[in-house]
Design a protein around this motif. Structure first.
Motif, PDB file in Angstrom:
ATOM      1  N   UNK A 107       8.631   6.680  15.868  1.00 39.09           N
ATOM      2  CA  UNK A 107       9.281   5.361  15.817  1.00 39.09           C
ATOM      3  C   UNK A 107       8.644   4.602  14.670  1.00 39.09           C
ATOM      4  N   UNK A 108       9.396   4.322  13.646  1.00 42.99           N
ATOM      5  CA  UNK A 108       8.817   3.809  12.420  1.00 42.99           C
ATOM      6  C   UNK A 108       9.793   2.902  11.713  1.00 42.99           C
ATOM      7  N   UNK A 109       9.286   2.216  10.679  1.00 43.61           N
ATOM      8  CA  UNK A 109      10.196   1.553   9.770  1.00 43.61           C
ATOM      9  C   UNK A 109      10.852   2.610   8.907  1.00 43.61           C
ATOM     10  N   UNK A 110      11.905   2.252   8.199  1.00 42.73           N
ATOM     11  CA  UNK A 110      12.690   3.270   7.496  1.00 42.73           C
ATOM     12  C   UNK A 110      12.272   3.467   6.057  1.00 42.73           C
ATOM     13  N   UNK A 111      11.062   3.083   5.708  1.00 40.30           N
ATOM     14  CA  UNK A 111      10.599   3.290   4.348  1.00 40.30           C
ATOM     15  C   UNK A 111      10.506   4.776   4.040  1.00 40.30           C
ATOM     16  N   UNK A 112      10.990   5.149   2.861  1.00 41.20           N
ATOM     17  CA  UNK A 112      10.900   6.550   2.446  1.00 41.20           C
ATOM     18  C   UNK A 112       9.481   6.936   2.067  1.00 41.20           C
ATOM     19  N   UNK A 113       8.563   5.958   1.982  1.00 43.56           N
ATOM     20  CA  UNK A 113       7.177   6.294   1.712  1.00 43.56           C
ATOM     21  C   UNK A 113       6.457   6.724   2.970  1.00 43.56           C
ATOM     22  N   UNK A 114       7.106   6.591   4.135  1.00 40.47           N
ATOM     23  CA  UNK A 114       6.504   7.048   5.374  1.00 40.47           C
ATOM     24  C   UNK A 114       6.549   8.565   5.451  1.00 40.47           C
ATOM     25  N   UNK A 115       5.423   9.218   5.804  1.00 36.45           N
ATOM     26  CA  UNK A 115       5.461  10.675   5.939  1.00 36.45           C
ATOM     27  C   UNK A 115       6.491  11.153   6.938  1.00 36.45           C
ATOM     28  N   UNK A 162       9.379   4.564 -11.962  1.00 39.37           N
ATOM     29  CA  UNK A 162       9.161   5.196 -10.660  1.00 39.37           C
ATOM     30  C   UNK A 162       9.580   4.220  -9.566  1.00 39.37           C
ATOM     31  N   UNK A 163      10.396   4.722  -8.640  1.00 39.91           N
ATOM     32  CA  UNK A 163      10.975   3.889  -7.588  1.00 39.91           C
ATOM     33  C   UNK A 163      10.538   4.452  -6.241  1.00 39.91           C
ATOM     34  N   UNK A 164       9.736   3.715  -5.469  1.00 36.99           N
ATOM     35  CA  UNK A 164       9.183   4.264  -4.230  1.00 36.99           C
ATOM     36  C   UNK A 164      10.161   4.309  -3.070  1.00 36.99           C
ATOM     37  N   UNK A 165      11.394   3.942  -3.299  1.00 36.87           N
ATOM     38  CA  UNK A 165      12.426   4.036  -2.263  1.00 36.87           C
ATOM     39  C   UNK A 165      13.673   4.654  -2.866  1.00 36.87           C
ATOM     40  N   UNK A 166      14.762   4.572  -2.136  1.00 31.28           N
ATOM     41  CA  UNK A 166      15.996   5.137  -2.652  1.00 31.28           C
ATOM     42  C   UNK A 166      16.491   4.326  -3.843  1.00 31.28           C
ATOM     43  N   UNK A 168      13.585   8.678 -14.678  1.00 29.27           N
ATOM     44  CA  UNK A 168      13.487   7.876 -13.459  1.00 29.27           C
ATOM     45  C   UNK A 168      13.106   8.811 -12.310  1.00 29.27           C
ATOM     46  N   UNK A 169      12.008   8.473 -11.625  1.00 31.83           N
ATOM     47  CA  UNK A 169      11.572   9.226 -10.452  1.00 31.83           C
ATOM     48  C   UNK A 169      11.897   8.404  -9.211  1.00 31.83           C
ATOM     49  N   UNK A 170      12.644   8.980  -8.272  1.00 32.65           N
ATOM     50  CA  UNK A 170      13.016   8.247  -7.063  1.00 32.65           C
ATOM     51  C   UNK A 170      12.502   8.982  -5.831  1.00 32.65           C
ATOM     52  N   UNK A 171      12.047   8.196  -4.877  1.00 28.75           N
ATOM     53  CA  UNK A 171      11.506   8.760  -3.644  1.00 28.75           C
ATOM     54  C   UNK A 171      12.649   9.068  -2.683  1.00 28.75           C
ATOM     55  N   UNK A 172      13.363  10.125  -2.989  1.00 33.91           N
ATOM     56  CA  UNK A 172      14.495  10.535  -2.167  1.00 33.91           C
ATOM     57  C   UNK A 172      14.601  12.053  -2.245  1.00 33.91           C
ATOM     58  N   UNK A 173      15.445  12.615  -1.409  1.00 36.79           N
ATOM     59  CA  UNK A 173      15.655  14.058  -1.432  1.00 36.79           C
ATOM     60  C   UNK A 173      17.093  14.337  -1.017  1.00 36.79           C
ATOM     61  N   UNK A 174      17.709  15.288  -1.683  1.00 34.71           N
ATOM     62  CA  UNK A 174      19.134  15.532  -1.452  1.00 34.71           C
ATOM     63  C   UNK A 174      19.448  15.959  -0.032  1.00 34.71           C
ATOM     64  N   UNK A 175      18.457  16.491   0.691  1.00 31.93           N
ATOM     65  CA  UNK A 175      18.738  16.962   2.045  1.00 31.93           C
ATOM     66  C   UNK A 175      18.835  15.825   3.052  1.00 31.93           C
ATOM     67  N   UNK A 176      18.300  14.652   2.729  1.00 33.49           N
ATOM     68  CA  UNK A 176      18.377  13.530   3.660  1.00 33.49           C
ATOM     69  C   UNK A 176      19.055  12.306   3.056  1.00 33.49           C
ATOM     70  N   UNK A 177      19.409  12.368   1.780  1.00 30.03           N
ATOM     71  CA  UNK A 177      20.074  11.244   1.142  1.00 30.03           C
ATOM     72  C   UNK A 177      21.567  11.466   1.031  1.00 30.03           C
ATOM     73  N   UNK A 178      22.258  10.451   0.537  1.00 30.61           N
ATOM     74  CA  UNK A 178      23.697  10.552   0.343  1.00 30.61           C
ATOM     75  C   UNK A 178      24.009  11.310  -0.943  1.00 30.61           C
ATOM     76  N   UNK A 179      25.137  11.975  -0.951  1.00 31.04           N
ATOM     77  CA  UNK A 179      25.595  12.630  -2.176  1.00 31.04           C
ATOM     78  C   UNK A 179      26.029  11.559  -3.161  1.00 31.04           C
ATOM     79  N   UNK A 180      25.456  11.598  -4.341  1.00 28.38           N
ATOM     80  CA  UNK A 180      25.801  10.605  -5.352  1.00 28.38           C
ATOM     81  C   UNK A 180      25.564  11.195  -6.730  1.00 28.38           C
ATOM     82  N   UNK A 198       0.821  -1.208   0.000  1.00 26.41           N
ATOM     83  CA  UNK A 198       0.000   0.000   0.000  1.00 26.41           C
ATOM     84  C   UNK A 198       0.855   1.259   0.000  1.00 26.41           C
ATOM     85  N   UNK A 199       2.004   1.211   0.671  1.00 29.40           N
ATOM     86  CA  UNK A 199       2.855   2.405   0.753  1.00 29.40           C
ATOM     87  C   UNK A 199       3.377   2.808  -0.617  1.00 29.40           C
ATOM     88  N   UNK A 200       3.553   1.849  -1.527  1.00 28.57           N
ATOM     89  CA  UNK A 200       3.986   2.188  -2.877  1.00 28.57           C
ATOM     90  C   UNK A 200       2.929   3.034  -3.589  1.00 28.57           C
TER      91      UNK A 200
END
Length: 471
Positions: free
Chosen positions: A371-379, A167-171, A254-266, A43-45
């Motif tokens: 306190x949550x799982x580490x899915x990037x689809x979590x608000x 479209x990739x719902x995670x990193x 390619x759309x990825x569910x990530x953001x430069x402010x919380x992801x690694x530089x790549x 469902x989170x996807x």
């Protein structure tokens, strides 16, 4: 020049100007036919993807969405084709819970992912309504939005000469980034499935590179041939089908569910777009019962959720007891996403719910910890927590741990507590063995002084984007 002047004008020299103007107006009114495919029964996807689909529909495009989760309520301009598959069916197939999967060797898990991915795509493309869509010559698509494990659908893009968006719902995994030529930076980007730190030593870099090479080999010799076979078997009316790999690498975006402010530089190619936070919306009013809990909690609230796929009731007993003891020692009220009606030995400060409006709860500003799982689809991945907050990493995807480490090291206010030091493992089941340590750490985080941050409290990642950005 207005249309009126064109109509009234009698001079032939204005004729072609009028034609060009009318042509421009007409072309601006055209909508596209878009096909979106999601085979994973998570469902989170769909939570991540829905805002994009709804916005496209609102702008006048016609969408056909193949997924296990039809729009509820129905959305104008969106036609749903429901896949009869649930996460329970795959739980039975693998004969283990997601908690037990966390203990599986990542090399074994890689083989399992390849098998289950092909199974998901085959289940989706063999659905009778999908087969009718494939064999029909009355439907034309201009764009295919493909989710993970949907390579067997790429033949439809060839049939309709449609562009492809992944479209990739995670990193971003290395193999998915290959669709548009992203480099596989094994030397300094940890693989999302390996439990290794951001600052890798030589041996860890070697392991990371070997694992990445194994992924490439498995994809080339096992996964892609399986997807090719499925595509050919269920797309017999499509002539001159290219290979799955050729179609995959013809992706435009390619759309990825990530953001430069919380992801690694790549390094990312220009057509790899980070859309992390796309699914975050302004908080709405809470239901009366939840609002009462938050209003009456003098010490604040802890929100605890393991996401849409993990069934909290399947938690191993020792880990469950660890959480129970830890939460019972806290002064805060705890909102626990729990998939059963009751909980044996539930502390008085714990409130159960099979579903919570997570986005609205986190947007109130009353949540002391998420306190949550580490899915990037979590608000909670992208809502900024108060500076005394804590985000607990509970997933098997190590990239999220790396992101939190990076966020904290650059002045952010997220804190990733590994609840069984000194193992430093990102797997949630190793996080939660020492209940007293957890309680002490949580209390310390809740009552510490404000942590310096590069963001102001209350800012969320979405607000940091340039205004007017459209996806």
């Amino acid at each position: 020049m207005s249309l009126v002047s064109c109509a009234d004008g009698r001079k032939w020299q204005r004729f072609w100007q009028c034609i060009f103007l009318l042509t421009g107006v007409i072309t601006q009114c055209q909508g596209a036919n878009i096909l979106s495919v999601m085979s994973v029964p998570s469902k989170s996807h769909m939570v991540f993807l829905s805002p994009l689909l709804h916005e496209l529909a609102q702008r006048g495009h016609n969408l056909t969405v193949i997924s296990p989760f039809p729009q509820s309520p129905p959305v104008k301009n969106i036609r749903d084709i429901k896949l009869n598959v649930t996460m329970d069916s795959f739980r039975k197939e693998r004969n283990m819970s997601l908690f037990e999967m966390g203990e599986v060797n990542p090399f074994i898990l890689l083989l399992f992912s390849s098998t289950i991915g092909s199974s998901m795509c085959k289940n989706a493309i063999s659905t009778p309504e999908v087969q009718d869509l494939i064999t029909s010559n009355n439907q034309k698509f201009d764009l295919l939005i493909a989710g993970v494990f949907t390579e067997c659908f790429l033949g439809l893009a060839h049939k309709h000469n449609a562009s492809i968006i992944q479209q990739i719902p995670n990193t971003l995994a290395f193999v998915m980034g290959d669709a548009v030529g992203n480099p596989a930076a094994y030397a300094y980007i940890p693989d999302i499935m390996l439990d290794i730190p951001v600052n890798m030593n030589f041996l860890q870099r070697t392991l990371n590179s070997m694992y990445g090479l194994l992924v490439e080999l498995l994809r080339f010799f096992v996964y892609v041939p399986n997807q090719q076979e499925i595509m050919v078997s269920y797309s017999k009316n499509i002539d001159n089908l290219p290979s799955v790999e050729k179609l995959f690498k013809s992706s435009s975006l390619v759309l990825i569910n990530n953001h430069e402010s919380i992801g690694l530089s790549r390094p990312l190619t220009p057509n790899t777009i980070q859309v992390g936070g796309m699914h975050i919306k302004p908080a709405k009013d809470l239901p009366k019962d939840l609002k009462t809990i938050l209003d009456n909690s003098k010490e604040g609230v802890i929100f605890f959720s393991l996401g849409t796929n993990v069934q909290a009731s399947e938690m191993p007993n020792d880990k469950f007891i660890a959480f129970m003891k830890a939460f019972s020692k806290l002064k805060q009220e705890v909102l626990w996403k729990w998939d059963q009606d009751t909980m044996v030995g539930k502390p008085n400060n714990v409130h159960l719910g099979k579903w919570f409006p997570q986005n609205d709860i986190l947007g109130t500003g009353s949540v002391q910890q998420s306190c949550r799982n580490c899915s990037m689809t979590s608000p909670s991945s992208l809502w900024s927590a108060p500076s005394s907050g804590l985000s607990m990493c509970c997933g098997t995807v190590v990239q999220h741990t790396c992101a939190v480490q990076h966020w904290t090291s650059t002045g952010g206010s997220w804190h990733c507590l590994m609840l069984q030091p000194p193992l430093q493992s990102a797997r949630w089941y190793q996080c939660c063995s020492a209940s007293l340590w957890f309680a002490g750490a949580a209390e310390g985080m809740l009552h510490q002084k404000s942590v310096p941050s590069q963001r102001k409290n209350g800012d969320d990642v979405n607000a940091l984007r340039p205004q007017g950005t459209a996806y």
